[in-house]
Design a protein around this motif. Structure first.
Motif, PDB file in Angstrom:
ATOM      1  N   THR A  27      27.148 -15.733   9.204  1.00  0.00           N
ATOM      2  CA  THR A  27      28.919 -15.117   8.739  1.00  0.00           C
ATOM      3  C   THR A  27      29.398 -14.402   8.963  1.00  0.00           C
ATOM      4  O   THR A  27      30.651 -14.329   8.065  1.00  0.00           O
ATOM      5  N   SER A  55      21.636 -16.621  13.686  1.00  0.00           N
ATOM      6  CA  SER A  55      22.202 -17.800  14.158  1.00  0.00           C
ATOM      7  C   SER A  55      22.281 -19.057  14.244  1.00  0.00           C
ATOM      8  O   SER A  55      22.362 -20.171  14.359  1.00  0.00           O
ATOM      9  N   TYR A 373      27.221 -19.854   4.274  1.00  0.00           N
ATOM     10  CA  TYR A 373      27.761 -18.303   5.151  1.00  0.00           C
ATOM     11  C   TYR A 373      29.427 -19.026   4.708  1.00  0.00           C
ATOM     12  O   TYR A 373      30.642 -17.561   4.543  1.00  0.00           O
TER      13      TYR A 373
END
Length: 522
Positions: A27, A55, A373
């Motif tokens: 993000t 992630s 994202y």
């Protein structure tokens, strides 16, 4: 991408950054790339390494989410399918089309899931990857010869995307720099600064050398995932927590457990989750769980019951039942779910993203998933630009080629994930053929990749190289530990460091890597 250069840029700039992003996961990287590509002066700071947390610990899928379709969250599925298509166009060296089969062992499974996946096809529209269809038992076993044949009636095949999460994170950081933004890892935010009642910057601590500094920004974005509440409390000490942590565990097995190139998708397990068994980097990735946990951690540990749960369900669908002794790696990741579903199982909490602005102007983005994202970042920077009063500038990431972009890469090429950078790694090997030697017999990586990671991918520690620049730790934790000394020596040569540094790095890496073996779980 060079950390020393990033630090020098930070220290030489006395003015206000337009956008300062806290967090170097999917993000945060997406937000910083969106802002930089619009022409805003952008700084991204990450307390550890890019994608160190959640992630780099995903199921490695770029997907619309069949489970969300079952839950009736059509808007999330539509958005994710659209973003899946854009990501395949923008990073074709990292995102590939992956076939999945839903095996049918009951007479009603075929029609039921067949209809559902046709809806999935329709929602994807022109960005679809291929039509789903029903397969006979023979066709199903031809594609997955190691599938449990007893009582198998057939299967439904459909298509989704697959990627390498940590490699995409590195390429996003490189793309930020390509767009004149500044990404820097191992730079921890220790506090927020204010002008009147409004946030106007942050205080930083360099966790490599201990140096402290203060930077100013017109707007600060909190994109820290599982640590979202920590930053919120810096702004408002009495802030109500918004994050519910859910742990997902994956096992990595030898390829013999899933021969062929087709993945298995089990749409309903005992805890209401989807279970995947996916071919990935010549291994099999099996997961995941959905276990509530109380606190955020950079190194969450799998629980014994999670390992047992995955092994039990994998055995129901695999001809050879995997055991603990077959596990090459077990890793856990924490999902930052927005805790608006109190009383619900974490599997039932929405994966939609959550965007909020505090009274002091802190922009917080959390929730969501890797697939979306880019859209999360677009929404966030639209809001941040308003808060900061920045000149209006349209989002450019829908068609922005991510660093390394190269079409028609051969997925069998061991350097495929580097895209257009692969040519430079080959030049390292051409200059010194010993750089073409493997780090370890059980790993696909060569010495030149270690050199490249240090020189051009801001890898500072042995873990950076073996866990995220290469995926050695995930593919075979024991082999990565055996390769640690050789990799550390290569890094030290590039960095100009000595044997003491190597010893410390190897010791620390082995401590961390021990938690990726079944006997090291919590």
């Amino acid at each position: 991408m060079n950390r020393k250069k990033s630090i020098e840029t930070i220290d030489s700039y006395d003015g206000y950054w337009d956008v300062l992003v806290i967090g170097g996961g999917a993000t945060g990287l997406g937000c910083a790339l969106d802002a930089a590509s619009r022409g805003y002066k952008t700084l991204l700071v990450e307390q550890h390494d890019f994608a160190k947390g959640t992630s780099s610990r995903s199921t490695k899928l770029v997907h619309g989410g069949v489970r969300y379709l079952q839950q009736g969250n059509i808007s999330l599925v539509l958005e994710a399918l659209h973003e899946r298509g854009l990501l395949m166009q923008n990073a074709p060296h990292l995102v590939q089309n992956q076939a999945f089969i839903v095996p049918n062992y009951e007479w009603w499974d075929g029609p039921f899931y067949g209809v559902g996946l046709k809806v999935y096809d329709l929602l994807a529209g022109r960005l679809g990857l291929g039509p789903s269809k029903w397969l006979s038992k023979a066709e199903t076993l031809k594609r997955i010869p190691t599938l449990e044949p007893d009582q198998l009636r057939g299967g439904v095949i459909y298509y989704d995307g697959q990627f390498d999460d940590a490699r995409l994170a590195v390429n996003l950081a490189q793309s930020i720099e390509d767009a004149d933004g500044v990404p820097v890892n191992y730079m921890q935010v220790t506090g927020l600064t204010y002008s009147g009642k409004m946030i106007d910057g942050v205080t930083l601590k360099d966790t490599i050398d201990g140096g402290k500094r203060q930077v100013r920004a017109r707007v600060v974005v909190n994109a820290t995932g599982i640590f979202t509440d920590d930053i919120l409390r810096m702004d408002q000490p009495a802030a109500t927590p918004i994050i519910t942590h859910s742990q997902g565990v994956h096992l990595v097995l030898d390829k013999r457990f899933l021969k062929g190139n087709t993945a298995i998708m089990v749409p309903q397990t005992e805890d209401g989750r989807v279970l995947f068994a996916v071919p990935w980097h010549d291994r099999v990735l099996v997961g995941t769980t959905d276990t509530p946990v109380d606190r955020a951690s950079l190194e969450p540990r799998p629980l014994e019951e999670e390992i047992a749960f995955i092994l039990k369900h994998a055995a129901q669908y695999m001809l050879e039942d995997p055991t603990r002794e077959d596990i090459l790696c077990v890793f856990a990741g924490l999902r930052p779910l927005v805790g608006e579903g109190e009383g619900k199982k974490t599997a039932a909490i929405s994966r939609d993203h959550h965007l909020a602005v505090s009274q002091s102007g802190l922009v917080t983005i959390t929730g969501g998933k890797w697939t979306t994202y880019r859209k999360m970042a677009e929404d966030t920077i639209n809001q941040a630009a308003l808060i900061a009063g920045l000149p209006e500038s349209e989002c450019r990431t829908r068609k922005l080629r991510i660093h390394g972009w190269l079409k028609n890469m051969n997925p069998e090429d061991p350097l495929c994930a580097y895209g257009s950078d692969a040519v430079f790694i080959r030049r390292i090997i051409d200059a010194d053929p010993s750089m073409g030697e493997k780090l370890h017999d059980r790993l696909p990586y060569v010495k030149a990749e270690v050199v490249w990671a240090v020189r051009h991918e801001m890898a500072l520690t042995l873990e950076d190289v073996l866990a995220r620049r290469t995926r050695s730790l995930i593919l075979d934790a024991a082999a990565s530990m055996e390769a640690a000394a050789a990799a550390a020596n290569l890094m030290a040569r590039v960095l100009g460091l000595g044997s003491h540094w190597c010893q410390l790095q190897v010791s620390e890496f082995k401590r961390v890597a021990g938690g990726y073996l079944p006997d090291g779980c919590g």
